[in-house]
Write an enzyme that holds these catalytic residues in place. Structure first.
Site, PDB file in Angstrom:
ATOM      1  N   ARG A   1      -0.218   9.128   9.051  1.00 46.58           N
ATOM      2  CA  ARG A   1      -0.126   7.690   9.294  1.00 46.58           C
ATOM      3  C   ARG A   1       0.228   6.921   8.029  1.00 46.58           C
ATOM      4  NH1 ARG A   1      -3.561   3.457   8.680  1.00 46.58           N
ATOM      5  NH2 ARG A   1      -5.496   4.646   8.458  1.00 46.58           N
TER       6      ARG A   1
ATOM      7  N   GLU B   1       0.849  -1.192   0.000  1.00 49.32           N
ATOM      8  CA  GLU B   1       0.000   0.000   0.000  1.00 49.32           C
ATOM      9  C   GLU B   1       0.883   1.239   0.000  1.00 49.32           C
ATOM     10  OE1 GLU B   1      -2.802  -0.216   3.195  1.00 49.32           O
ATOM     11  OE2 GLU B   1      -3.922  -1.864   2.296  1.00 49.32           O
TER      12      GLU B   1
ATOM     13  N   ARG C   1      -0.233   8.948   1.921  1.00 52.74           N
ATOM     14  CA  ARG C   1      -1.584   9.470   1.708  1.00 52.74           C
ATOM     15  C   ARG C   1      -1.650  10.988   1.654  1.00 52.74           C
ATOM     16  NH1 ARG C   1      -4.675   5.208   5.770  1.00 52.74           N
ATOM     17  NH2 ARG C   1      -4.685   3.465   4.293  1.00 52.74           N
TER      18      ARG C   1
END
Length: 579
Positions: free
Chosen positions: A412, A140, A316
């Site tokens: 995160r 990811e 992200r």
């Protein structure tokens, strides 16, 4: 080490009352330890404590399986591949955290994580496996290795929750553990020395434990999840109203890094008027090869190329910023995710829940570009805790999203959240056990409820969400934050003493959102830079000279919120080791 630049003192006259307006407790109970929340952090802590202390009380807001854990799609990150290592996982986490990770906390996460995941398997969690019988691992955003274990394709959280709940059911006949569902914790109880010694809790049920009661304990563990419902659109479930953060704030616990809110880049865009919990399209879809494009048709550009070395799998915050920039450039409110080349058979096998969710909204992931936009996903800040999960208030622990361990820094890393809850729940249980065995944290008597009280009518929740989304959302500025602070102050002025019919669980939740919104907005206005989950249009660049550190916010005994800046030393990722 940098000199503090943020004001250390009151924040613009902001005051938070000590209590939510609530009836006096009508019943009491007690245990050695109270655990609040039934996600991976709460269930793990309760099960571990049950093996080591005499009595544990687990309270959860609705039913055991309705927390945020069950909604986690992507997986749980751990260096379990022989080609991977805790060192590499540590470095990826530090990079994603943009200079603000606590290296010792990250080290604990990555070194203890693989063992904790294997313990989950032994407990009964069934992760997806390859033909060789080994756990399948994927990649990811922000990870340089395949280290994400998943279950049911895209239902990892649901499977972990199932395994933990079944383990709890196997021991529920044990008189040493009690579970109360449909229980909203209202406030923390403290003794004359400010030590936390229980909670007030509102239970909707039958029997003696009904309405507001007082549960006394030698220690309290908060595992209540995040604050996603503070925004109009979020991936968080409806129960994520920041209850644990808010009650810790009111009791005087140090809160850290509240300004760092992660907005997931690929949330299904359902229109400007969509609100509440929105469908998430896991980062794992991009991990398997899906890409972002800025528009439909042959002119669509794969715009993450050249933005970051990992392109669509950048951290992200990087992807969300790139999406916002491209939407501003094109004057649109969404971009598109292209997974068509992955094929229907693969998508339905690997991502059954996501494919089904898209279909519910008239979209076909296998044949169409799917509209996506950033939406609130995770709070990197929360109740400041140390490596054992202890907060600044004696007797109060926190783990999972409600806490700020320092693992996540300003942003995160994907799939570190489940692992954090798992690792630090074990650490908390072991610390409490050791302290109780030494005779520490004896039972004590709570002081009376002295101090101001407040409750905001539940009908004002939408106003809180609209104000937060407009001024303290994905992109912020001094002007927008000032406007939001003003709107929230007006609402707070109406939240004094209330008539009995106004005092409802929904009103308590709304008040929690209001108070957290006020503090989040205040610290976001102080941090004059852009870093991780905090994007300022008027200060668009990262500033390590002045802002390499943590903003703390604390309510003092009289009510004013005080802030302080804690500088941190710069840690070159390339020289970080596990020694």
């Amino acid at each position: 080490m940098n000199a503090p630049v943020a004001p250390a003192g009151p924040v613009g006259g902001l005051e938070i009352p000590r209590w939510l307006e609530a009836p006096e407790p009508g019943w009491t109970t007690s245990a050695d330890v109270i655990v609040v929340g039934s996600g991976i952090a709460g269930l793990t802590a309760a099960l571990r404590l049950r093996e080591q202390v005499d009595t544990v009380l687990l309270v959860t807001k609705t039913v055991l399986n309705e927390g945020s854990t069950a909604w986690a799609q992507g997986g749980i990150a751990a260096a379990m591949d022989p080609a991977d290592s805790p060192e590499e996982h540590l470095e990826d986490t530090l990079v994603a955290g943009v200079g603000l990770c606590d290296v010792a906390a990250v080290r604990a996460l990555v070194t203890e994580g693989p063992t904790r995941v294997r313990e989950l398997v032994a407990l009964g969690a069934e992760f997806d496996r390859g033909v060789d019988g080994e756990i399948l691992l994927t990649r990811e955003g922000g990870h340089h290795r395949d280290r994400i274990a998943h279950a049911g394709g895209d239902a990892t959280g649901r499977e972990i929750s199932r395994a933990l709940i079944e383990a709890l059911h196997r021991v529920q006949s044990d008189p040493g553990i009690e579970v109360i569902e449909h229980a909203l914790v209202v406030d923390l109880l403290q003794d004359s020395a400010s030590r936390v010694c229980g909670v007030t809790v509102h239970v909707i049920g039958e029997g003696q434990a009904y309405g507001v009661g007082a549960a006394h304990a030698r220690a309290v563990v908060l595992a209540t999840g995040g604050l996603g419902q503070i925004y109009s659109a979020t991936t968080n479930p409806s129960v994520s109203t920041g209850d644990g953060m808010a009650l810790a704030l009111r009791a005087g616990a140090v809160m850290a890094d509240l300004e760092f809110v992660q907005f997931h880049p690929t949330v299904l865009w359902l229109g400007d008027d969509a609100n509440g919990q929105q469908p998430l399209i896991s980062e794992a879809v991009r991990g398997e090869g899906a890409v972002l494009v800025d528009r439909e048709g042959p002119d669509g550009v794969h715009f993450m190329q050249g933005v970051h070395e990992l392109a669509d799998l950048a951290p992200r915050d990087v992807v969300s910023r790139a999406i916002v920039a491209r939407m501003d450039e094109l004057g649109t409110d969404h971009v598109y995710l292209d997974a068509r080349h992955l094929g229907r058979e693969f998508l339905e096998r690997r991502f059954p829940s996501i494919v089904a969710s898209c279909r519910e909204h008239g979209l076909d992931l296998a044949t169409q570009l799917v509209p996506v936009a950033p939406a609130q996903h995770y709070a990197s800040g929360g109740v400041r805790v140390d490596l054992t999960g202890r907060s600044s208030l004696d007797g109060l622990y926190a783990c999972g999203e409600v806490s700020c361990t320092g693992v996540h820094g300003a942003n995160r890393l994907a799939s570190n959240s489940l692992l954090e809850g798992l690792v630090f729940a074990h650490r908390i249980a072991d610390d409490i056990t050791e302290r109780l065995s030494r005779g520490e944290l004896p039972h004590t008597t709570p002081s009376g409820r002295v101090g101001g009280r407040a409750v905001l009518k539940a009908e004002h929740r939408r106003a809180v969400q609209v104000a937060m989304t407009a001024g303290a959302g994905v992109v912020r500025s001094a002007t927008s934050l000032k406007a939001t602070a003003g709107e929230l102050a007006v609402l707070a002025d109406t939240a004094g003493g209330a008539l009995h019919e106004v005092i409802t669980p929904a009103a308590w939740e709304t008040t929690n959102l209001l108070q957290l919104g006020q503090v989040l907005t205040a610290v976001a206005a102080l941090r004059e830079e852009s870093r991780g989950g905090h994007l300022r249009s008027d200060f668009p660049f990262r500033d390590d000279v002045h802002w390499l550190g943590h903003l703390h916010a604390t309510r003092d005994h009289a009510g004013p919120v005080q802030t302080a800046f804690e500088p941190v030393a710069f840690v070159p990722v390339a020289t970080t080791d596990l020694s």
